[in-house]
Structures are given as C-alpha cells and as structure tokens.
Write a protein that holds these residues in place. Structure first.
Motif, PDB file in Angstrom:
ATOM      1  N   UNK A   1     -25.869  -8.747  12.253  1.00 17.17           N
ATOM      2  CA  UNK A   1     -25.151  -9.036  11.019  1.00 17.17           C
ATOM      3  C   UNK A   1     -23.652  -9.065  11.302  1.00 17.17           C
ATOM      4  N   UNK A   2     -22.976 -10.011  10.647  1.00 15.87           N
ATOM      5  CA  UNK A   2     -21.520 -10.120  10.825  1.00 15.87           C
ATOM      6  C   UNK A   2     -20.812  -9.731   9.531  1.00 15.87           C
ATOM      7  N   UNK A   3     -19.862  -8.802   9.646  1.00 17.66           N
ATOM      8  CA  UNK A   3     -18.958  -8.466   8.544  1.00 17.66           C
ATOM      9  C   UNK A   3     -17.571  -8.997   8.857  1.00 17.66           C
ATOM     10  N   UNK A   4     -16.950  -9.669   7.883  1.00 17.64           N
ATOM     11  CA  UNK A   4     -15.528  -9.982   7.937  1.00 17.64           C
ATOM     12  C   UNK A   4     -14.852  -9.114   6.885  1.00 17.64           C
ATOM     13  N   UNK A   5     -13.651  -8.611   7.208  1.00 17.45           N
ATOM     14  CA  UNK A   5     -12.885  -7.841   6.230  1.00 17.45           C
ATOM     15  C   UNK A   5     -11.509  -8.486   6.103  1.00 17.45           C
ATOM     16  N   UNK A   6     -11.156  -8.847   4.882  1.00 21.34           N
ATOM     17  CA  UNK A   6      -9.853  -9.455   4.613  1.00 21.34           C
ATOM     18  C   UNK A   6      -8.967  -8.413   3.948  1.00 21.34           C
ATOM     19  N   UNK A   7      -7.819  -8.106   4.593  1.00 26.11           N
ATOM     20  CA  UNK A   7      -7.018  -6.952   4.165  1.00 26.11           C
ATOM     21  C   UNK A   7      -5.556  -7.169   4.497  1.00 26.11           C
ATOM     22  N   UNK A   8      -4.663  -6.481   3.778  1.00 29.31           N
ATOM     23  CA  UNK A   8      -3.254  -6.469   4.190  1.00 29.31           C
ATOM     24  C   UNK A   8      -2.966  -5.284   5.117  1.00 29.31           C
ATOM     25  N   UNK A   9      -3.980  -4.440   5.357  1.00 26.28           N
ATOM     26  CA  UNK A   9      -3.821  -3.296   6.257  1.00 26.28           C
ATOM     27  C   UNK A   9      -4.864  -3.322   7.377  1.00 26.28           C
ATOM     28  N   UNK A  10      -4.798  -4.300   8.290  1.00 22.36           N
ATOM     29  CA  UNK A  10      -5.825  -4.404   9.342  1.00 22.36           C
ATOM     30  C   UNK A  10      -5.922  -3.145  10.207  1.00 22.36           C
ATOM     31  N   UNK A  11      -4.800  -2.453  10.410  1.00 22.55           N
ATOM     32  CA  UNK A  11      -4.805  -1.254  11.277  1.00 22.55           C
ATOM     33  C   UNK A  11      -5.635  -0.127  10.667  1.00 22.55           C
ATOM     34  N   UNK A  12      -5.813  -0.193   9.345  1.00 26.41           N
ATOM     35  CA  UNK A  12      -6.592   0.841   8.662  1.00 26.41           C
ATOM     36  C   UNK A  12      -7.976   0.995   9.298  1.00 26.41           C
ATOM     37  N   UNK A  13      -8.547  -0.117   9.795  1.00 24.99           N
ATOM     38  CA  UNK A  13      -9.947  -0.131  10.220  1.00 24.99           C
ATOM     39  C   UNK A  13     -10.145   0.248  11.687  1.00 24.99           C
ATOM     40  N   UNK A  14      -9.074   0.710  12.347  1.00 23.78           N
ATOM     41  CA  UNK A  14      -9.231   1.136  13.745  1.00 23.78           C
ATOM     42  C   UNK A  14     -10.104   2.384  13.830  1.00 23.78           C
ATOM     43  N   UNK A  15     -10.015   3.245  12.812  1.00 20.83           N
ATOM     44  CA  UNK A  15     -10.784   4.487  12.820  1.00 20.83           C
ATOM     45  C   UNK A  15     -12.223   4.376  12.353  1.00 20.83           C
ATOM     46  N   UNK A  16     -12.455   3.887  11.132  1.00 18.02           N
ATOM     47  CA  UNK A  16     -13.762   4.045  10.469  1.00 18.02           C
ATOM     48  C   UNK A  16     -14.972   3.475  11.215  1.00 18.02           C
ATOM     49  N   UNK A  17     -14.758   2.472  12.067  1.00 17.66           N
ATOM     50  CA  UNK A  17     -15.910   1.833  12.707  1.00 17.66           C
ATOM     51  C   UNK A  17     -16.031   2.194  14.181  1.00 17.66           C
ATOM     52  N   UNK A  18     -15.308   3.225  14.610  1.00 15.21           N
ATOM     53  CA  UNK A  18     -15.266   3.590  16.032  1.00 15.21           C
ATOM     54  C   UNK A  18     -16.087   4.833  16.336  1.00 15.21           C
ATOM     55  N   UNK A  19     -16.967   5.217  15.408  1.00 14.60           N
ATOM     56  CA  UNK A  19     -17.716   6.473  15.560  1.00 14.60           C
ATOM     57  C   UNK A  19     -19.199   6.304  15.217  1.00 14.60           C
ATOM     58  N   UNK A  20     -20.019   7.099  15.870  1.00 17.51           N
ATOM     59  CA  UNK A  20     -21.400   7.310  15.449  1.00 17.51           C
ATOM     60  C   UNK A  20     -22.256   6.057  15.382  1.00 17.51           C
ATOM     61  N   UNK A  21     -23.033   5.985  14.325  1.00 14.37           N
ATOM     62  CA  UNK A  21     -24.026   4.916  14.165  1.00 14.37           C
ATOM     63  C   UNK A  21     -23.363   3.542  14.167  1.00 14.37           C
TER      64      UNK A  21
END
Ligand code: 9D3
Length: 246
Positions: A1-21
């Motif tokens: 599955x592919x997720x795209x995220x459109x945001x004005x804060x791209x750096x925000x997502x460095x953390x949340x997807x770098x862990x666990x499952x």
C-alpha cells in the motif's frame, strides 16, 4: 500500500514512521510512505499557502490552488484506486472499521489541514472523504495523518509478526469499533510492591483463566467505556445494560 502525505511540515514525519510495526512494514515493502511539501506547488515569492477568509473572521485559510496542483501532480491521471483523504476537524470520525476499510485501498493521499481550515472546495471537489480522528482540537492534520497511517499499516497482511494477532485486540472482534476492551494483562513479578497478580492466572487452569479474562474485560469495559458495554437482548424493551455473566 502507498501513502502520500501532503503537508507544510514535511520534517514532522521523520519520527512517527521510523519505529516498530510501521518501520518494519516499510522495510518489508508492504508499505510505502511518501511525504510531499505543499510549498513545492506555490509560485509566488513568499510561497503562500494561506489567505484571509471571505466574509471576515479570525485566522487564515489554506488556499485551494497549491492543494489542487499538488494532488494533480502526485496523481497525474487519477485512477479510482487512488483515494484522497482530507484530515480536518470537521471530518467524519475515524474508527477501527474505517481503518479496516482503508487497509483495503491501494494508494491514499492524505491532505493535512492547517490554520483555521481548508478552502471548502478541497473537501467538495478534490477529496473523496473528510476525516477527523476525534472530538478535540488539534493544531493541524499532521498528527492525525500519523495516527491514521499507524492504524491502517498494522492491518496490512504481513505487517504484524503474528498475522492473527490483530484480530484479538481491543475493538477488533466486531470490526466496527463496538467490541469489548481487551482484558487486563500482568507479567512478572507476581508480587510487585505488595500488589499481587490475580491467583487464577498462576494456577494453570485454562478454563478458569478464560472465564476470568472475559469477566475482567467486561468489568473494565463497563467501568471505563460504558458506551461499549453490551446490552441484554431486549425482546420486551425491558433489558438492562451492564450485566456481567459467564
Ligand atoms: C474556531 C474553531 N476552530 C477551533 C479553534 C476550528 C478548528 C480549526 C482547525 C479546529 C481544528 C483545526 C485544526 N485541526 C485539524 O486540522 C484536524 C483535526 C482536529 O483538530 N481534531 C481531530 N482530528 C483532526 S484531523 C485534522
């Protein structure tokens, strides 16, 4: 599955997807997450993504032009399996059944709202659906996007070590968010600061353990989530809620 995220804060997502499952699902190629900076689709000197609300009032509104251009460039020939979700405080409430449904999609683009809101033409003419993650005020859609992706990613086939384990957790049994809470859990030591683990869990009687866990799950659900407590069948309309049986 592919997720795209459109945001004005791209750096925000460095953390949340770098862990666990979620991290493991990405590494296994089950899940792909692409972060897009909304300001890439601005053309003015200040890279403006917001403007003042028509009719007056507080705050700023996310402009439609960069959002439409971004989605049209990420999905140049948008196909029916390429779905667009707007995360906003005005959206339909996200719950486990929605996570199950979205886990069956091929490609999702999440638009993160910011400011006082998003120009309504995005919800009306660009997004397939508008989603909120709960009845509380966030400062933007980024945390909501991370929550949604986490809830969906762990449902993808192969994302959990044990494929069946997703089926037995809180809310999962019914698939529509109306199951019981999970039963409480304990681990060693059996006595921690004088607080003893229930003896039944130590005695090896698996019939008794099953019964104890069902009771404990019902009791905790009634206490913390009375909204989820199953009601008696009410053939005469006189059934009452919250009764706990074996
Ligand atoms: C005066 C009314 N505003 C509250 C101060 C409305 C409002 C505007 C913008 C409330 C929240 C936001 C920003 N929130 C989101 O973009 C958002 C959100 C949320 O606030 N709660 C739950 N889910 C989501 S998803 C996106």
């Amino acid at each position: 599955m592919i997720f795209h995220v459109l945001t004005i804060f791209p750096e925000f997502f460095e953390g949340p997807f770098a862990y666990g499952v979620v991290k493991r699902a990405r590494e296994a190629g089950i899940l792909e997450i692409r972060i897009h900076n909304l300001r890439n689709w601005t053309s003015d000197r200040h890279q403006s993504v917001d403007d003042r609300p028509f009719g007056g009032g507080e705050g700023m509104v996310l402009k439609p032009e960069p959002v439409f251009l971004a989605v049209e460039s990420i999905f140049p020939e948008r196909q029916p399996w390429q779905r667009v979700v707007l995360l906003s405080a005005q959206g339909r409430l996200f719950h486990q059944a929605a996570a199950n449904r979205l886990a069956g999609e091929a490609e999702l683009l999440l638009i993160c709202g910011r400011y006082e809101g998003v120009d309504e033409r995005v919800a009306e003419h660009l997004a397939d659906e508008e989603v909120s993650i709960g009845n509380y005020v966030l400062s933007g859609g980024e945390l909501a996007a991370a929550v949604l992706i986490d809830a969906v990613a762990r449902l993808l086939p192969g994302a959990l070590g044990n494929e069946s384990s997703a089926v037995f957790e809180s809310f999962q049994e019914t698939g529509h968010g109306e199951g019981l809470l999970d039963c409480p859990h304990w681990t060693r030591p059996a006595d921690f600061r004088g607080w003893r683990v229930p003896d039944v869990l130590l005695n090896g009687n698996h019939q008794e353990i099953r019964s104890f866990r069902k009771h404990a799950a019902l009791e905790k659900t009634a206490r913390l989530r009375p909204d989820l407590t199953p009601s008696e069948p009410r053939p005469s309309g006189g059934g009452h809620r919250g009764k706990i049986e074996d």
